[in-house]
Design an enzyme around this catalytic site. Structure first.
Site, PDB file in Angstrom:
ATOM      1  N   PRO A  27       1.367 -51.622-102.445  1.00  0.00           N
ATOM      2  CA  PRO A  27      -0.057 -51.306-102.559  1.00  0.00           C
ATOM      3  C   PRO A  27      -0.852 -52.362-103.306  1.00  0.00           C
ATOM      4  O   PRO A  27      -0.368 -52.963-104.270  1.00  0.00           O
ATOM      5  CB  PRO A  27      -0.077 -49.981-103.331  1.00  0.00           C
ATOM      6  CG  PRO A  27       1.243 -49.901-104.001  1.00  0.00           C
ATOM      7  CD  PRO A  27       2.208 -50.607-103.105  1.00  0.00           C
ATOM      8  N   ASN A  28      -2.067 -52.537-102.829  1.00  0.00           N
ATOM      9  CA  ASN A  28      -3.082 -53.422-103.425  1.00  0.00           C
ATOM     10  C   ASN A  28      -2.805 -54.908-103.209  1.00  0.00           C
ATOM     11  O   ASN A  28      -3.652 -55.741-103.535  1.00  0.00           O
ATOM     12  CB  ASN A  28      -3.279 -53.123-104.934  1.00  0.00           C
ATOM     13  CG  ASN A  28      -3.754 -51.709-105.159  1.00  0.00           C
ATOM     14  OD1 ASN A  28      -4.766 -51.319-104.582  1.00  0.00           O
ATOM     15  ND2 ASN A  28      -3.043 -50.938-105.956  1.00  0.00           N
ATOM     16  N   ARG A  65      -8.480 -59.617-106.042  1.00  0.00           N
ATOM     17  CA  ARG A  65      -8.042 -58.644-107.037  1.00  0.00           C
ATOM     18  C   ARG A  65      -7.563 -59.361-108.299  1.00  0.00           C
ATOM     19  O   ARG A  65      -6.593 -60.114-108.255  1.00  0.00           O
ATOM     20  CB  ARG A  65      -6.889 -57.846-106.441  1.00  0.00           C
ATOM     21  CG  ARG A  65      -6.140 -56.996-107.400  1.00  0.00           C
ATOM     22  CD  ARG A  65      -4.800 -56.601-106.813  1.00  0.00           C
ATOM     23  NE  ARG A  65      -4.163 -55.638-107.673  1.00  0.00           N
ATOM     24  CZ  ARG A  65      -2.858 -55.392-107.708  1.00  0.00           C
ATOM     25  NH1 ARG A  65      -2.057 -56.039-106.885  1.00  0.00           N
ATOM     26  NH2 ARG A  65      -2.365 -54.522-108.530  1.00  0.00           N
ATOM     27  N   TYR A  85      -3.405 -62.480-110.719  1.00  0.00           N
ATOM     28  CA  TYR A  85      -2.638 -62.633-109.478  1.00  0.00           C
ATOM     29  C   TYR A  85      -2.957 -63.914-108.700  1.00  0.00           C
ATOM     30  O   TYR A  85      -2.328 -64.178-107.675  1.00  0.00           O
ATOM     31  CB  TYR A  85      -2.865 -61.415-108.579  1.00  0.00           C
ATOM     32  CG  TYR A  85      -2.383 -60.117-109.208  1.00  0.00           C
ATOM     33  CD1 TYR A  85      -1.039 -59.930-109.488  1.00  0.00           C
ATOM     34  CD2 TYR A  85      -3.277 -59.101-109.540  1.00  0.00           C
ATOM     35  CE1 TYR A  85      -0.591 -58.766-110.077  1.00  0.00           C
ATOM     36  CE2 TYR A  85      -2.841 -57.925-110.122  1.00  0.00           C
ATOM     37  CZ  TYR A  85      -1.491 -57.765-110.391  1.00  0.00           C
ATOM     38  OH  TYR A  85      -1.046 -56.609-110.977  1.00  0.00           O
ATOM     39  N   ASN A 122       8.137 -57.049-102.919  1.00  0.00           N
ATOM     40  CA  ASN A 122       7.182 -56.868-104.013  1.00  0.00           C
ATOM     41  C   ASN A 122       6.553 -55.503-103.775  1.00  0.00           C
ATOM     42  O   ASN A 122       5.639 -55.360-102.958  1.00  0.00           O
ATOM     43  CB  ASN A 122       6.109 -57.954-104.018  1.00  0.00           C
ATOM     44  CG  ASN A 122       5.141 -57.781-105.185  1.00  0.00           C
ATOM     45  OD1 ASN A 122       5.188 -56.769-105.893  1.00  0.00           O
ATOM     46  ND2 ASN A 122       4.266 -58.758-105.384  1.00  0.00           N
ATOM     47  N   ALA A 173       2.777 -51.549-107.576  1.00  0.00           N
ATOM     48  CA  ALA A 173       2.897 -50.503-108.596  1.00  0.00           C
ATOM     49  C   ALA A 173       4.040 -49.535-108.310  1.00  0.00           C
ATOM     50  O   ALA A 173       4.572 -48.904-109.236  1.00  0.00           O
ATOM     51  CB  ALA A 173       1.576 -49.746-108.711  1.00  0.00           C
ATOM     52  N   HIS A 217       7.391 -49.455-110.307  1.00  0.00           N
ATOM     53  CA  HIS A 217       7.568 -48.770-111.585  1.00  0.00           C
ATOM     54  C   HIS A 217       7.702 -47.256-111.433  1.00  0.00           C
ATOM     55  O   HIS A 217       7.901 -46.553-112.417  1.00  0.00           O
ATOM     56  CB  HIS A 217       6.385 -49.100-112.505  1.00  0.00           C
ATOM     57  CG  HIS A 217       5.979 -50.544-112.466  1.00  0.00           C
ATOM     58  ND1 HIS A 217       6.831 -51.558-112.872  1.00  0.00           N
ATOM     59  CD2 HIS A 217       4.844 -51.161-112.013  1.00  0.00           C
ATOM     60  CE1 HIS A 217       6.214 -52.736-112.680  1.00  0.00           C
ATOM     61  NE2 HIS A 217       5.013 -52.508-112.156  1.00  0.00           N
ATOM     62  N   ASP A 239      15.989 -45.844-103.310  1.00  0.00           N
ATOM     63  CA  ASP A 239      17.005 -45.242-102.427  1.00  0.00           C
ATOM     64  C   ASP A 239      17.030 -45.931-101.062  1.00  0.00           C
ATOM     65  O   ASP A 239      18.105 -46.116-100.478  1.00  0.00           O
ATOM     66  CB  ASP A 239      16.732 -43.740-102.256  1.00  0.00           C
ATOM     67  CG  ASP A 239      17.136 -42.936-103.478  1.00  0.00           C
ATOM     68  OD1 ASP A 239      17.784 -43.495-104.384  1.00  0.00           O
ATOM     69  OD2 ASP A 239      16.805 -41.735-103.532  1.00  0.00           O
ATOM     70  N   GLU A 268      13.741 -59.140-105.625  1.00  0.00           N
ATOM     71  CA  GLU A 268      12.486 -58.548-106.086  1.00  0.00           C
ATOM     72  C   GLU A 268      11.557 -59.655-106.566  1.00  0.00           C
ATOM     73  O   GLU A 268      11.990 -60.562-107.283  1.00  0.00           O
ATOM     74  CB  GLU A 268      12.820 -57.597-107.239  1.00  0.00           C
ATOM     75  CG  GLU A 268      11.616 -56.944-107.880  1.00  0.00           C
ATOM     76  CD  GLU A 268      12.020 -56.018-109.022  1.00  0.00           C
ATOM     77  OE1 GLU A 268      13.238 -55.931-109.344  1.00  0.00           O
ATOM     78  OE2 GLU A 268      11.120 -55.399-109.612  1.00  0.00           O
ATOM     79  N   HIS A 275       7.571 -60.498-108.236  1.00  0.00           N
ATOM     80  CA  HIS A 275       6.256 -60.134-108.778  1.00  0.00           C
ATOM     81  C   HIS A 275       5.498 -61.411-109.054  1.00  0.00           C
ATOM     82  O   HIS A 275       6.062 -62.360-109.624  1.00  0.00           O
ATOM     83  CB  HIS A 275       6.392 -59.316-110.062  1.00  0.00           C
ATOM     84  CG  HIS A 275       7.153 -58.061-109.838  1.00  0.00           C
ATOM     85  ND1 HIS A 275       6.608 -56.969-109.206  1.00  0.00           N
ATOM     86  CD2 HIS A 275       8.442 -57.742-110.104  1.00  0.00           C
ATOM     87  CE1 HIS A 275       7.529 -56.032-109.085  1.00  0.00           C
ATOM     88  NE2 HIS A 275       8.648 -56.473-109.629  1.00  0.00           N
ATOM     89  N   LEU A 276       4.240 -61.426-108.655  1.00  0.00           N
ATOM     90  CA  LEU A 276       3.403 -62.599-108.921  1.00  0.00           C
ATOM     91  C   LEU A 276       3.236 -62.811-110.417  1.00  0.00           C
ATOM     92  O   LEU A 276       3.329 -63.937-110.917  1.00  0.00           O
ATOM     93  CB  LEU A 276       2.035 -62.392-108.259  1.00  0.00           C
ATOM     94  CG  LEU A 276       2.089 -62.290-106.729  1.00  0.00           C
ATOM     95  CD1 LEU A 276       1.125 -61.239-106.230  1.00  0.00           C
ATOM     96  CD2 LEU A 276       1.787 -63.632-106.110  1.00  0.00           C
ATOM     97  N   SER A 277       2.960 -61.725-111.111  1.00  0.00           N
ATOM     98  CA  SER A 277       2.727 -61.809-112.557  1.00  0.00           C
ATOM     99  C   SER A 277       4.047 -61.626-113.298  1.00  0.00           C
ATOM    100  O   SER A 277       5.026 -61.122-112.734  1.00  0.00           O
ATOM    101  CB  SER A 277       1.736 -60.721-112.985  1.00  0.00           C
ATOM    102  OG  SER A 277       2.275 -59.432-112.718  1.00  0.00           O
ATOM    103  N   ARG A 313       3.253 -57.853-119.734  1.00  0.00           N
ATOM    104  CA  ARG A 313       2.127 -56.964-119.477  1.00  0.00           C
ATOM    105  C   ARG A 313       2.361 -55.581-120.119  1.00  0.00           C
ATOM    106  O   ARG A 313       3.201 -55.451-121.001  1.00  0.00           O
ATOM    107  CB  ARG A 313       1.886 -56.898-117.960  1.00  0.00           C
ATOM    108  CG  ARG A 313       1.600 -58.297-117.376  1.00  0.00           C
ATOM    109  CD  ARG A 313       1.270 -58.252-115.916  1.00  0.00           C
ATOM    110  NE  ARG A 313       0.025 -57.520-115.673  1.00  0.00           N
ATOM    111  CZ  ARG A 313      -0.358 -57.071-114.487  1.00  0.00           C
ATOM    112  NH1 ARG A 313       0.404 -57.288-113.422  1.00  0.00           N
ATOM    113  NH2 ARG A 313      -1.488 -56.404-114.362  1.00  0.00           N
ATOM    114  N   ARG A 354       4.872 -51.449-117.079  1.00  0.00           N
ATOM    115  CA  ARG A 354       5.302 -52.379-116.023  1.00  0.00           C
ATOM    116  C   ARG A 354       6.672 -53.003-116.316  1.00  0.00           C
ATOM    117  O   ARG A 354       7.198 -53.770-115.520  1.00  0.00           O
ATOM    118  CB  ARG A 354       4.268 -53.505-115.849  1.00  0.00           C
ATOM    119  CG  ARG A 354       2.930 -53.023-115.343  1.00  0.00           C
ATOM    120  CD  ARG A 354       1.997 -54.189-115.045  1.00  0.00           C
ATOM    121  NE  ARG A 354       0.611 -53.760-115.109  1.00  0.00           N
ATOM    122  CZ  ARG A 354      -0.070 -53.227-114.090  1.00  0.00           C
ATOM    123  NH1 ARG A 354       0.501 -53.088-112.925  1.00  0.00           N
ATOM    124  NH2 ARG A 354      -1.315 -52.850-114.238  1.00  0.00           N
TER     125      ARG A 354
END
Ligand code: DQA
Length: 151
Positions: free
Chosen positions: A12-13, A20, A25, A76, A79, A82, A89, A100, A102-104, A109, A113
């Site tokens: 999402p997002n 954003r 990001y 990725n 949210a 988390h 699963d 996995e 993550h950009l950040s 943070r 997170r």
């Protein structure tokens, strides 16, 4: 011989990348990230399926669909990283090497997170390098699926 297929799945997002919170990001759009992934995958002789959804169930369905068909997964989960036992699963059920991304740097943070359900099913996690993390993840999967590293 057909090239191994890597599912690159975004949560999402991430469709809002570029506009954003660019200070967190970056200014690249998701289309930019996809183009960079496609170019790098071609150089590695990998095929990619690049997907994004704001809906948890879509991500679960795509990850399930990779089982027995794809060679690995870059994930990725945004949210849902988390919160989502369902995505964890699905990754376990897929029985594929997953990296996995993550950009950040999620560990710099907010505390919520710092925990990742996805990490429990991932070979490893790359965070804090912006969109370059996807390229690093493709390199890691390339080595894994071609047996150039042990795990
Ligand atoms: C993110 C980090 C998550 O905490 C956040 O919810 C995102 C993006 C990242 O790429 O840095 O949506 O996964």
């Amino acid at each position: 011989m057909t090239a191994p297929v890597i599912l690159v799945v975004n949560g999402p997002n991430l469709n809002m990348l570029g506009s954003r919170q660019p200070e967190v990001y970056g200014r690249e759009t998701l289309a930019d990230v996809e183009a960079a992934c496609r170019a790098h995958a071609a150089a590695l002789r990998l095929d990619i399926e690049f997907r994004q959804s704001n809906h948890e169930g879509d991500l679960v369905t795509w990850i399930q669909g990779a089982r027995g068909r794809c060679a690995g997964i870059v994930v990725n989960a945004g949210a849902y990283t988390h919160t989502s036992v369902a995505i964890l699963d699905a990754l376990l059920a897929a029985e594929l090497p997953a990296v996995e991304v993550h950009l950040s740097n999620i560990h710099q943070r907010e505390g919520f997170r710092h925990h990742s359900f996805v990490s429990k099913a991932a070979k490893g996690m790359i965070c804090g390098f912006g969109s370059h993390g996807y390229i690093l993840a493709l390199d890691a999967l390339d080595r894994l699926i071609r047996g150039k590293c042990e795990k």
